[in-house]
Design a protein around this motif. Structure first.
Motif, PDB file in Angstrom:
ATOM      1  N   GLN A 176       0.868  -1.249  -0.178  1.00  0.00           N
ATOM      2  CA  GLN A 176      -0.135   0.053  -0.075  1.00  0.00           C
ATOM      3  C   GLN A 176       0.763   1.296   0.014  1.00  0.00           C
ATOM      4  N   LEU A 177       1.871   1.320   0.836  1.00  0.00           N
ATOM      5  CA  LEU A 177       3.015   2.519   0.812  1.00  0.00           C
ATOM      6  C   LEU A 177       3.410   2.631  -0.705  1.00  0.00           C
ATOM      7  N   LEU A 178       4.132   1.474  -1.236  1.00  0.00           N
ATOM      8  CA  LEU A 178       4.861   1.381  -2.291  1.00  0.00           C
ATOM      9  C   LEU A 178       3.954   1.965  -3.461  1.00  0.00           C
ATOM     10  N   ALA A 179       2.597   1.587  -3.625  1.00  0.00           N
ATOM     11  CA  ALA A 179       1.634   2.007  -4.447  1.00  0.00           C
ATOM     12  C   ALA A 179       1.177   3.339  -4.123  1.00  0.00           C
ATOM     13  N   HIS A 180       1.340   4.170  -3.132  1.00  0.00           N
ATOM     14  CA  HIS A 180       1.010   5.585  -3.037  1.00  0.00           C
ATOM     15  C   HIS A 180       1.029   6.221  -4.073  1.00  0.00           C
ATOM     16  N   PRO A 181       0.274   7.141  -4.642  1.00  0.00           N
ATOM     17  CA  PRO A 181       0.578   8.097  -5.871  1.00  0.00           C
ATOM     18  C   PRO A 181       1.942   8.985  -5.601  1.00  0.00           C
ATOM     19  N   SER A 182       2.363   9.084  -4.233  1.00  0.00           N
ATOM     20  CA  SER A 182       3.485   9.941  -4.030  1.00  0.00           C
ATOM     21  C   SER A 182       4.830   9.208  -4.174  1.00  0.00           C
ATOM     22  N   ILE A 183       4.513   7.908  -4.221  1.00  0.00           N
ATOM     23  CA  ILE A 183       5.702   6.962  -4.435  1.00  0.00           C
ATOM     24  C   ILE A 183       5.724   6.340  -5.740  1.00  0.00           C
ATOM     25  N   GLY A 184       4.537   5.465  -5.849  1.00  0.00           N
ATOM     26  CA  GLY A 184       4.606   4.906  -7.463  1.00  0.00           C
ATOM     27  C   GLY A 184       5.536   3.976  -7.758  1.00  0.00           C
ATOM     28  N   VAL A 185       6.092   3.195  -6.745  1.00  0.00           N
ATOM     29  CA  VAL A 185       7.084   2.272  -7.327  1.00  0.00           C
ATOM     30  C   VAL A 185       6.197   0.779  -7.606  1.00  0.00           C
ATOM     31  N   VAL A 186       5.059   0.766  -6.906  1.00  0.00           N
ATOM     32  CA  VAL A 186       4.391  -0.523  -7.329  1.00  0.00           C
ATOM     33  C   VAL A 186       2.886   0.033  -7.903  1.00  0.00           C
ATOM     34  N   THR A 187       2.313  -0.851  -8.802  1.00  0.00           N
ATOM     35  CA  THR A 187       1.091  -0.488  -9.333  1.00  0.00           C
ATOM     36  C   THR A 187       0.031  -1.733  -9.027  1.00  0.00           C
ATOM     37  N   GLN A 188      -1.127  -1.305  -8.900  1.00  0.00           N
ATOM     38  CA  GLN A 188      -1.940  -2.547  -8.885  1.00  0.00           C
ATOM     39  C   GLN A 188      -3.146  -2.362  -9.819  1.00  0.00           C
ATOM     40  N   ASP A 189      -3.664  -3.342 -10.536  1.00  0.00           N
ATOM     41  CA  ASP A 189      -4.560  -3.466 -11.434  1.00  0.00           C
ATOM     42  C   ASP A 189      -5.334  -4.849 -11.116  1.00  0.00           C
ATOM     43  N   GLU A 190      -6.606  -5.214 -12.157  1.00  0.00           N
ATOM     44  CA  GLU A 190      -7.235  -6.209 -11.870  1.00  0.00           C
ATOM     45  C   GLU A 190      -6.295  -7.571 -11.832  1.00  0.00           C
ATOM     46  N   ASP A 191      -4.996  -7.552 -12.482  1.00  0.00           N
ATOM     47  CA  ASP A 191      -4.311  -8.740 -12.572  1.00  0.00           C
ATOM     48  C   ASP A 191      -3.367  -8.989 -11.247  1.00  0.00           C
ATOM     49  N   GLY A 192      -3.041  -7.687 -10.481  1.00  0.00           N
ATOM     50  CA  GLY A 192      -2.441  -7.951  -9.233  1.00  0.00           C
ATOM     51  C   GLY A 192      -1.318  -6.845  -9.201  1.00  0.00           C
TER      52      GLY A 192
END
Length: 247
Positions: A201-217
């Motif tokens: 959740q932290l890494l996917a936060h817009p201010s960080i953006g290291v991780v993305t999440q979509d319907e595939d994972g």
């Protein structure tokens, strides 16, 4: 600083060094020149006066609490701290009832070491310094526990980045990410699924953006080396683990 704390002829130098020490902790601190006033004034993150006591015998045997409180009120400060090479047992025992904090030079140096090594936030050390009583090893233990928690959190962030980088495509759930981490780590201290989820959740936060999440994972958007730099920028919370990786 330790040398000047026991040199009666270098009291002004000692006061200035103490002011610089509090500045190194991230505070806005100034030396107050002259007598009849406090020695150091901290304006931020809280308003504090600091009384600096050099003693050739290495310890303060008594405190003029009324005078210290007078200086605090003169400056409109919220708290008072006394810095000295050491304190007699009776001074330490009475510190709890005097509504001020005593801290020996060795303990102040320990705080500086932790600030330099782990980028401890000024607010975190200030919270410990504004608790009435003697600042001793028990308060350093509290700080060390907080630092260790940050180190563990940083290591989890890096493990998640590395796991997603190794994955062949998106990883569906936090539990799946954890199983990749299990396969990577040669340790019994594997992060829990909840810790992995929090890291995602932290890494996917817009201010960080290291991780993305979509319907595939989940997918990682950078490589591990860039991830190290990113996590380091979050407050040096992984300094120890990063240095180990670099060696």
């Amino acid at each position: 600083m330790q040398a000047t704390s026991t040199d009666g002829s270098a009291h002004e130098e000692f006061e200035q060094l103490v002011a610089k020490a509090f500045s190194r902790l991230g505070y806005t601190a100034n030396w107050i020149e002259g007598g009849g006033d406090t020695d150091v004034e901290i304006r931020s993150p809280e308003h504090i006066v600091v009384e600096v006591k050099a003693r050739s015998n290495g310890q303060v045997n008594s405190l003029e609490v009324t005078n210290i409180d007078k200086h605090r009120r003169q400056r409109g400060a919220d708290h008072a701290i006394v810095v000295a090479p050491g304190f007699a047992p009776k001074v330490i025992e009475n510190a709890e009832t005097t509504d001020l904090t005593t801290i020996a030079i060795d303990e102040l140096v320990e705080l500086l070491d932790r600030r330099d090594q782990y980028a401890v936030a000024p607010e975190e050390t200030m919270d410990l310094l504004t608790r009435s009583g003697a600042f001793q090893d028990d308060r350093l233990d509290i700080l060390d526990e907080s630092i260790q928690a940050r180190l563990d959190a940083g290591e989890t962030l890096l493990a998640v980045i590395q796991a997603l980088e190794r994955a062949d495509g998106p990883v569906e759930t936090a539990e799946d990410v954890r199983w990749i981490v299990v396969g990577m780590e040669d340790s019994d201290e594997i992060p829990t699924t909840e810790e992995i989820r929090s890291a995602l959740q932290l890494l996917a936060h817009p201010s960080i953006g290291v991780v993305t999440q979509d319907e595939d994972g989940y997918r990682v958007t950078t490589d591990y080396e860039n991830g190290v730099q990113l996590v380091r920028s979050l407050g040096n919370i992984v300094q120890s683990s990063v240095e180990a990786d670099d060696s």
